[in-house]
Design a protein around this motif. Structure first.
Motif, PDB file in Angstrom:
ATOM      1  N   LEU A  46      42.661  23.631  19.996  1.00  0.00           N
ATOM      2  CA  LEU A  46      43.087  22.540  20.190  1.00  0.00           C
ATOM      3  C   LEU A  46      42.621  21.780  19.384  1.00  0.00           C
ATOM      4  O   LEU A  46      41.195  22.148  19.360  1.00  0.00           O
ATOM      5  N   ARG A  47      43.246  21.476  18.664  1.00  0.00           N
ATOM      6  CA  ARG A  47      42.651  19.736  17.834  1.00  0.00           C
ATOM      7  C   ARG A  47      42.412  18.371  18.394  1.00  0.00           C
ATOM      8  O   ARG A  47      43.604  17.671  19.280  1.00  0.00           O
ATOM      9  N   VAL A  48      41.141  18.635  18.647  1.00  0.00           N
ATOM     10  CA  VAL A  48      40.809  17.258  19.821  1.00  0.00           C
ATOM     11  C   VAL A  48      40.842  16.078  19.062  1.00  0.00           C
ATOM     12  O   VAL A  48      40.557  14.872  19.311  1.00  0.00           O
ATOM     13  N   GLY A  49      40.489  15.968  17.470  1.00  0.00           N
ATOM     14  CA  GLY A  49      39.898  14.950  17.274  1.00  0.00           C
ATOM     15  C   GLY A  49      40.407  15.346  15.517  1.00  0.00           C
ATOM     16  O   GLY A  49      40.748  16.335  14.612  1.00  0.00           O
ATOM     17  N   ASP A  50      40.259  13.737  14.278  1.00  0.00           N
ATOM     18  CA  ASP A  50      40.599  14.361  13.252  1.00  0.00           C
ATOM     19  C   ASP A  50      39.766  15.683  12.269  1.00  0.00           C
ATOM     20  O   ASP A  50      40.036  16.411  11.823  1.00  0.00           O
ATOM     21  N   ASP A  51      38.452  15.588  12.796  1.00  0.00           N
ATOM     22  CA  ASP A  51      37.390  16.515  12.441  1.00  0.00           C
ATOM     23  C   ASP A  51      36.474  17.048  12.925  1.00  0.00           C
ATOM     24  O   ASP A  51      35.388  17.136  12.992  1.00  0.00           O
ATOM     25  N   GLY A  52      37.607  17.226  14.739  1.00  0.00           N
ATOM     26  CA  GLY A  52      37.182  17.795  15.625  1.00  0.00           C
ATOM     27  C   GLY A  52      37.867  18.954  16.745  1.00  0.00           C
ATOM     28  O   GLY A  52      38.898  19.204  16.515  1.00  0.00           O
ATOM     29  N   PHE A  53      37.289  20.121  17.186  1.00  0.00           N
ATOM     30  CA  PHE A  53      38.693  21.619  17.422  1.00  0.00           C
ATOM     31  C   PHE A  53      38.002  21.512  19.023  1.00  0.00           C
ATOM     32  O   PHE A  53      36.594  21.482  18.861  1.00  0.00           O
ATOM     33  N   HIS A  54      39.092  22.796  19.695  1.00  0.00           N
ATOM     34  CA  HIS A  54      37.432  23.084  20.953  1.00  0.00           C
ATOM     35  C   HIS A  54      38.322  24.480  21.194  1.00  0.00           C
ATOM     36  O   HIS A  54      39.902  24.418  20.286  1.00  0.00           O
ATOM     37  N   VAL A  55      37.905  25.499  21.737  1.00  0.00           N
ATOM     38  CA  VAL A  55      38.900  26.515  21.052  1.00  0.00           C
ATOM     39  C   VAL A  55      38.639  27.209  22.608  1.00  0.00           C
ATOM     40  O   VAL A  55      36.863  27.645  22.951  1.00  0.00           O
ATOM     41  N   SER A  56      39.496  27.893  23.241  1.00  0.00           N
ATOM     42  CA  SER A  56      39.134  28.901  24.250  1.00  0.00           C
ATOM     43  C   SER A  56      39.594  30.274  24.574  1.00  0.00           C
ATOM     44  O   SER A  56      40.715  29.900  23.331  1.00  0.00           O
ATOM     45  N   ILE A  57      38.253  31.381  23.985  1.00  0.00           N
ATOM     46  CA  ILE A  57      38.359  32.785  23.959  1.00  0.00           C
ATOM     47  C   ILE A  57      38.477  33.152  25.133  1.00  0.00           C
ATOM     48  O   ILE A  57      37.049  33.321  26.183  1.00  0.00           O
ATOM     49  N   GLY A  58      39.405  33.952  25.362  1.00  0.00           N
ATOM     50  CA  GLY A  58      39.595  35.112  26.328  1.00  0.00           C
ATOM     51  C   GLY A  58      38.795  36.488  25.818  1.00  0.00           C
ATOM     52  O   GLY A  58      37.858  36.710  24.575  1.00  0.00           O
TER      53      GLY A  58
ATOM     54  N   VAL B  68      47.870  30.237  40.331  1.00  0.00           N
ATOM     55  CA  VAL B  68      46.622  29.454  40.034  1.00  0.00           C
ATOM     56  C   VAL B  68      45.783  30.636  39.746  1.00  0.00           C
ATOM     57  O   VAL B  68      45.324  31.456  40.006  1.00  0.00           O
ATOM     58  N   PHE B  69      45.067  30.634  38.394  1.00  0.00           N
ATOM     59  CA  PHE B  69      44.461  31.686  37.510  1.00  0.00           C
ATOM     60  C   PHE B  69      43.092  31.096  37.718  1.00  0.00           C
ATOM     61  O   PHE B  69      43.471  30.573  36.322  1.00  0.00           O
ATOM     62  N   PRO B  70      42.004  31.453  37.971  1.00  0.00           N
ATOM     63  CA  PRO B  70      40.872  31.163  37.248  1.00  0.00           C
ATOM     64  C   PRO B  70      40.536  31.819  35.790  1.00  0.00           C
ATOM     65  O   PRO B  70      40.773  32.565  36.017  1.00  0.00           O
ATOM     66  N   CYS B  71      40.276  30.889  34.799  1.00  0.00           N
ATOM     67  CA  CYS B  71      39.794  31.581  33.640  1.00  0.00           C
ATOM     68  C   CYS B  71      38.211  31.547  33.520  1.00  0.00           C
ATOM     69  O   CYS B  71      37.835  31.060  32.851  1.00  0.00           O
ATOM     70  N   GLY B  72      37.277  31.768  35.029  1.00  0.00           N
ATOM     71  CA  GLY B  72      35.391  31.954  34.355  1.00  0.00           C
ATOM     72  C   GLY B  72      34.887  32.919  33.069  1.00  0.00           C
ATOM     73  O   GLY B  72      34.383  32.048  33.278  1.00  0.00           O
ATOM     74  N   GLY B  73      35.604  33.569  32.990  1.00  0.00           N
ATOM     75  CA  GLY B  73      35.820  34.250  32.047  1.00  0.00           C
ATOM     76  C   GLY B  73      35.969  34.048  30.551  1.00  0.00           C
ATOM     77  O   GLY B  73      35.277  34.393  29.561  1.00  0.00           O
ATOM     78  N   MET B  74      36.835  32.800  30.097  1.00  0.00           N
ATOM     79  CA  MET B  74      36.278  32.179  29.092  1.00  0.00           C
ATOM     80  C   MET B  74      35.282  31.470  28.323  1.00  0.00           C
ATOM     81  O   MET B  74      34.594  31.463  29.083  1.00  0.00           O
ATOM     82  N   TYR B  75      34.909  31.658  27.396  1.00  0.00           N
ATOM     83  CA  TYR B  75      34.399  31.234  25.983  1.00  0.00           C
ATOM     84  C   TYR B  75      35.009  29.942  25.391  1.00  0.00           C
ATOM     85  O   TYR B  75      36.448  30.092  24.820  1.00  0.00           O
ATOM     86  N   TYR B  76      33.965  29.087  25.721  1.00  0.00           N
ATOM     87  CA  TYR B  76      34.572  27.790  24.286  1.00  0.00           C
ATOM     88  C   TYR B  76      33.047  27.533  24.083  1.00  0.00           C
ATOM     89  O   TYR B  76      32.125  27.400  23.893  1.00  0.00           O
ATOM     90  N   LEU B  77      34.311  26.619  22.574  1.00  0.00           N
ATOM     91  CA  LEU B  77      33.148  26.336  21.129  1.00  0.00           C
ATOM     92  C   LEU B  77      33.638  25.587  20.418  1.00  0.00           C
ATOM     93  O   LEU B  77      35.417  24.703  20.954  1.00  0.00           O
ATOM     94  N   SER B  78      32.997  23.728  20.498  1.00  0.00           N
ATOM     95  CA  SER B  78      33.509  22.721  19.784  1.00  0.00           C
ATOM     96  C   SER B  78      33.125  23.090  18.445  1.00  0.00           C
ATOM     97  O   SER B  78      32.010  23.540  18.153  1.00  0.00           O
TER      98      SER B  78
END
Length: 383
Positions: free
Chosen positions: A116-128, A61-71
């Motif tokens: 990741l598409r989370v809805g018809d008009d919504g995305f989450h973006v995980s940026i490394g 298991v790897f911690p991913c604390g350095g990621m940046y998330y956008l909606s």
């Protein structure tokens, strides 16, 4: 660096490091990632050998604390993202994910992540990479001003190894075990943990991730640390080894191996340019002629002929090529238990033959090998 860094940015929103340290002791060493984000190389109380066993035969298991998330939400959410990358984000179904490279006008790598598409008009973006938004995000929003883009308070962890799916299932409510087992690659599952939290579980090509609020990721780490027979916390030292040995694809990291100086076609990322994607999008003109694009360098694997060769470090200079002068540098380095020797990724000019050799400043000669780096074969040993 060996001492705890004084200043960290977005290092550990799920408090994974302290939770792991309660059982395994303080970190042995830290490494600095892009954008002044630091993370743990390894822990004092869990050996490299145990971590390697977990990522090859169990659940590391790897911690991913350095990621940046956008909606990104709104009727034109996919249009905003499509302006930033040569991959067609609009084709994703709800619950589908994709690895995406955000590009520069020159057709080089700005940053990378998973959409990741989370809805018809919504995305989450995980940026490394450098844990920041794409550079031209605001320009894209200007084209579609009704789109809402905001940083999301999400943390995550990534489980690798042959037991990764049952290890993730053990953290979820029982009714999600079957959907998780059936989850395809680059698909997301909206699930509930066994303590009642709503989370996204995202399966990638070689791992499975949980995306959730930091307090729920903290509870997941509490559960994992309490079950050492199932989960082994892993650091960046073993991740380097895992990447160098990876056979599924060439596992590069931004900004170590790929960055604004690397053209997509030079570094084998032409597959992220979707067929028949129409302009405008960042880097369109530079990516239309693969034969003429880039051409200055490439990424190659390096392997010593002798298992006794010392491990190298990122940034070490390489010599050889047509001029027999300075020819490149190491971008990633680590020790391979599989091959019983050190391995490297390196940037090299195109005049170094794919089956050629390069040397380090200490005179050690290493063979250039294809990517992904194949396992060492009988006959590859030095005579």
């Amino acid at each position: 660096m060996r001492d705890s860094p004084r200043t960290l940015r977005r290092n550990d929103p799920g408090d994974a490091i302290r939770t792991i340290a309660e059982r395994y002791g303080e970190p042995e060493s830290y490494c600095v990632l892009g954008g002044n984000v630091a993370s743990v190389s390894t822990w004092r109380g869990i050996s490299f050998e145990d971590q390697y066993a977990a990522v090859t035969r169990g659940a590391g298991v790897f911690p991913c604390g350095g990621m940046y998330y956008l909606s990104v939400t709104g009727p034109h959410a996919s249009d905003v993202l499509n302006l930033l990358t040569p991959r067609r984000v609009d084709l994703l179904e709800v619950g589908q994910a994709a690895f995406v490279v955000f590009t520069t006008p020159e057709g080089t790598v700005d940053t990378e992540g998973v959409v990741l598409r989370v809805g018809d008009d919504g995305f989450h973006v995980s940026i490394g990479g450098e844990a920041r938004p794409p550079t031209w995000l605001h320009d894209a929003i200007d084209h579609h001003p009704g789109t809402r883009v905001e940083e999301v308070d999400i943390s995550s962890f990534n489980i690798k190894g042959s037991a990764r799916l049952p290890a993730m299932a053990a953290l979820l409510a029982e009714e999600f075990a079957t959907p998780l087992a059936r989850l395809g690659r680059f698909r997301g599952l909206r699930a509930r943990t066994r303590w009642g939290a709503r989370v996204w579980v995202v399966r990638t090509l070689i791992g499975v991730e949980m995306w959730a609020a930091p307090e729920d990721i903290h509870l997941a780490w509490r559960a994992m640390v309490a079950a050492p027979e199932t989960y082994a916390p892993c650091g960046w030292d073993v991740l380097a080894t895992y990447r160098l040995e990876c056979q599924e694809f060439s596992f590069f990291l931004c900004p170590l191996d790929i960055h604004r100086g690397t053209h997509l076609f030079d570094v084998g990322l032409g597959h992220v340019v979707s067929a028949r994607k129409h302009p405008p999008y960042m880097g369109f003109e530079a990516l239309q002629k693969p034969a003429q694009a880039g051409g200055r360098m490439r990424i190659a694997g390096l392997r010593p002929t002798s298992p006794d060769a010392p491990c190298r470090t990122v940034g070490e200079r390489l010599f050889g090529g047509a001029s027999d002068g300075l020819t490149g540098y190491v971008t990633s380095a680590g020790y391979s238990p599989r091959d019983r020797r050190a391995l490297c990724f390196a940037h090299l000019p195109v005049d170094v033959p794919p089956d050629g050799t390069v040397r380090f400043e200490d005179g050690t000669t290493w063979s250039v090998v294809p990517l992904p780096i194949p396992p060492v074969r009988k006959g590859d040993e030095a005579p």
